[in-house]
Design a protein around this motif. Structure first.
Motif, PDB file in Angstrom:
ATOM      1  N   GLN A 101       0.839  -1.206   0.000  1.00  0.00           N
ATOM      2  CA  GLN A 101       0.000   0.000   0.000  1.00  0.00           C
ATOM      3  C   GLN A 101       0.874   1.256   0.000  1.00  0.00           C
ATOM      4  O   GLN A 101       0.589   2.225  -0.727  1.00  0.00           O
ATOM      5  CB  GLN A 101      -0.925  -0.009   1.215  1.00  0.00           C
ATOM      6  CG  GLN A 101      -1.939   1.110   1.221  1.00  0.00           C
ATOM      7  CD  GLN A 101      -2.870   1.022   2.431  1.00  0.00           C
ATOM      8  OE1 GLN A 101      -2.681   0.214   3.325  1.00  0.00           O
ATOM      9  NE2 GLN A 101      -3.872   1.874   2.442  1.00  0.00           N
ATOM     10  N   LEU A 102       1.946   1.250   0.782  1.00  0.00           N
ATOM     11  CA  LEU A 102       2.867   2.391   0.831  1.00  0.00           C
ATOM     12  C   LEU A 102       3.529   2.603  -0.532  1.00  0.00           C
ATOM     13  O   LEU A 102       3.616   3.741  -1.014  1.00  0.00           O
ATOM     14  CB  LEU A 102       3.924   2.171   1.907  1.00  0.00           C
ATOM     15  CG  LEU A 102       4.971   3.265   2.071  1.00  0.00           C
ATOM     16  CD1 LEU A 102       4.323   4.575   2.505  1.00  0.00           C
ATOM     17  CD2 LEU A 102       6.030   2.838   3.067  1.00  0.00           C
ATOM     18  N   LYS A 103       3.963   1.517  -1.154  1.00  0.00           N
ATOM     19  CA  LYS A 103       4.593   1.618  -2.472  1.00  0.00           C
ATOM     20  C   LYS A 103       3.617   2.205  -3.495  1.00  0.00           C
ATOM     21  O   LYS A 103       3.985   3.077  -4.285  1.00  0.00           O
ATOM     22  CB  LYS A 103       5.067   0.241  -2.928  1.00  0.00           C
ATOM     23  CG  LYS A 103       5.807   0.251  -4.230  1.00  0.00           C
ATOM     24  CD  LYS A 103       6.304  -1.131  -4.584  1.00  0.00           C
ATOM     25  CE  LYS A 103       7.031  -1.092  -5.914  1.00  0.00           C
ATOM     26  NZ  LYS A 103       7.497  -2.416  -6.319  1.00  0.00           N
ATOM     27  N   MET A 108       1.841   6.849  -6.712  1.00  0.00           N
ATOM     28  CA  MET A 108       0.812   7.833  -7.056  1.00  0.00           C
ATOM     29  C   MET A 108       1.332   9.244  -6.803  1.00  0.00           C
ATOM     30  O   MET A 108       1.095  10.147  -7.592  1.00  0.00           O
ATOM     31  CB  MET A 108      -0.460   7.584  -6.238  1.00  0.00           C
ATOM     32  CG  MET A 108      -1.255   6.373  -6.699  1.00  0.00           C
ATOM     33  SD  MET A 108      -2.666   6.008  -5.652  1.00  0.00           S
ATOM     34  CE  MET A 108      -3.608   7.512  -5.785  1.00  0.00           C
ATOM     35  N   LYS A 109       2.062   9.421  -5.722  1.00  0.00           N
ATOM     36  CA  LYS A 109       2.618  10.742  -5.387  1.00  0.00           C
ATOM     37  C   LYS A 109       3.662  11.144  -6.424  1.00  0.00           C
ATOM     38  O   LYS A 109       3.703  12.292  -6.853  1.00  0.00           O
ATOM     39  CB  LYS A 109       3.242  10.720  -3.995  1.00  0.00           C
ATOM     40  CG  LYS A 109       3.726  12.057  -3.541  1.00  0.00           C
ATOM     41  CD  LYS A 109       4.311  11.982  -2.145  1.00  0.00           C
ATOM     42  CE  LYS A 109       4.839  13.330  -1.728  1.00  0.00           C
ATOM     43  NZ  LYS A 109       5.455  13.288  -0.403  1.00  0.00           N
ATOM     44  N   GLY A 110       4.467  10.170  -6.861  1.00  0.00           N
ATOM     45  CA  GLY A 110       5.476  10.439  -7.887  1.00  0.00           C
ATOM     46  C   GLY A 110       4.842  10.825  -9.205  1.00  0.00           C
ATOM     47  O   GLY A 110       5.314  11.732  -9.895  1.00  0.00           O
ATOM     48  N   VAL A 111       3.765  10.203  -9.583  1.00  0.00           N
ATOM     49  CA  VAL A 111       3.067  10.512 -10.829  1.00  0.00           C
ATOM     50  C   VAL A 111       2.471  11.918 -10.728  1.00  0.00           C
ATOM     51  O   VAL A 111       2.573  12.717 -11.649  1.00  0.00           O
ATOM     52  CB  VAL A 111       1.971   9.467 -11.143  1.00  0.00           C
ATOM     53  CG1 VAL A 111       1.056   9.923 -12.266  1.00  0.00           C
ATOM     54  CG2 VAL A 111       2.623   8.122 -11.481  1.00  0.00           C
ATOM     55  N   ARG A 112       1.868  12.220  -9.606  1.00  0.00           N
ATOM     56  CA  ARG A 112       1.272  13.545  -9.420  1.00  0.00           C
ATOM     57  C   ARG A 112       2.344  14.642  -9.384  1.00  0.00           C
ATOM     58  O   ARG A 112       2.147  15.715  -9.896  1.00  0.00           O
ATOM     59  CB  ARG A 112       0.455  13.591  -8.122  1.00  0.00           C
ATOM     60  CG  ARG A 112      -0.844  12.839  -8.234  1.00  0.00           C
ATOM     61  CD  ARG A 112      -1.650  12.996  -6.989  1.00  0.00           C
ATOM     62  NE  ARG A 112      -2.888  12.240  -7.097  1.00  0.00           N
ATOM     63  CZ  ARG A 112      -3.707  12.043  -6.120  1.00  0.00           C
ATOM     64  NH1 ARG A 112      -3.460  12.550  -4.927  1.00  0.00           N
ATOM     65  NH2 ARG A 112      -4.809  11.341  -6.287  1.00  0.00           N
ATOM     66  N   GLY A 113       3.492  14.300  -8.771  1.00  0.00           N
ATOM     67  CA  GLY A 113       4.579  15.277  -8.716  1.00  0.00           C
ATOM     68  C   GLY A 113       5.138  15.586 -10.099  1.00  0.00           C
ATOM     69  O   GLY A 113       5.463  16.737 -10.400  1.00  0.00           O
ATOM     70  N   SER A 114       5.218  14.583 -10.954  1.00  0.00           N
ATOM     71  CA  SER A 114       5.722  14.810 -12.304  1.00  0.00           C
ATOM     72  C   SER A 114       4.707  15.589 -13.143  1.00  0.00           C
ATOM     73  O   SER A 114       5.068  16.331 -14.052  1.00  0.00           O
ATOM     74  CB  SER A 114       6.065  13.489 -12.986  1.00  0.00           C
ATOM     75  OG  SER A 114       4.909  12.708 -13.180  1.00  0.00           O
ATOM     76  N   MET A 115       3.417  15.435 -12.839  1.00  0.00           N
ATOM     77  CA  MET A 115       2.376  16.200 -13.556  1.00  0.00           C
ATOM     78  C   MET A 115       2.466  17.673 -13.176  1.00  0.00           C
ATOM     79  O   MET A 115       2.245  18.540 -14.012  1.00  0.00           O
ATOM     80  CB  MET A 115       0.981  15.667 -13.234  1.00  0.00           C
ATOM     81  CG  MET A 115       0.692  14.310 -13.814  1.00  0.00           C
ATOM     82  SD  MET A 115      -0.956  13.813 -13.323  1.00  0.00           S
ATOM     83  CE  MET A 115      -1.613  13.334 -14.912  1.00  0.00           C
ATOM     84  N   ARG A 116       2.777  17.956 -11.921  1.00  0.00           N
ATOM     85  CA  ARG A 116       2.871  19.349 -11.454  1.00  0.00           C
ATOM     86  C   ARG A 116       4.101  20.039 -12.037  1.00  0.00           C
ATOM     87  O   ARG A 116       4.111  21.239 -12.221  1.00  0.00           O
ATOM     88  CB  ARG A 116       2.947  19.397  -9.939  1.00  0.00           C
ATOM     89  CG  ARG A 116       1.637  19.051  -9.296  1.00  0.00           C
ATOM     90  CD  ARG A 116       1.732  19.148  -7.799  1.00  0.00           C
ATOM     91  NE  ARG A 116       0.499  18.695  -7.187  1.00  0.00           N
ATOM     92  CZ  ARG A 116       0.336  18.483  -5.916  1.00  0.00           C
ATOM     93  NH1 ARG A 116       1.326  18.689  -5.079  1.00  0.00           N
ATOM     94  NH2 ARG A 116      -0.828  18.092  -5.439  1.00  0.00           N
TER      95      ARG A 116
END
Length: 118
Positions: A101-103, A108-116
């Protein structure tokens, strides 16, 4: 007269020969012992064990082929001799689930960070 004729009695005559008209087995059934009925206590424990197993299986929701293993795990959690090992297996499985779950959250956080960053 046969060889066993004097020793074999008809069941009705055997009951009439006993003082109360009941066989030994029948008298044991009328025992007025004090305390809880052992068979009722065993049945109660069996019901509690099944309830616990069903609760654990519903919490885990295993795949169809994994249900017997989940029931065995729940039974081991109830048994004093196997409880510690079962608890350890349960904690390891929980650890694996939390790591996955953490991974997933980190990805998901990495994908969102790259979108920003765009």
């Amino acid at each position: 007269s046969s060889l066993f004729g004097s020793r074999i009695q008809h069941p009705a005559s055997a009951m009439a020969a006993s003082p109360s008209g009941r066989t030994q087995k029948g008298r044991r059934g009328l025992d007025n012992s004090v305390g809880p009925d052992p068979s009722a206590k065993a049945e109660e424990r069996l019901i509690e064990t099944f309830d616990y197993c069903v609760k654990r299986v519903l919490e885990e929701l295993p795949r169809e082929g994994e249900v017997p293993q989940a029931v065995l795990q729940a039974l081991c959690e109830q048994h004093p001799r196997f409880k510690d090992q079962a608890d350890l297996r349960r904690m390891k499985a929980e650890e694996q689930r939390l790591k996955a779950q953490l991974k997933k959250l980190e990805e998901m956080k990495g994908v969102r960070g790259s979108m920003r960053a765009r």
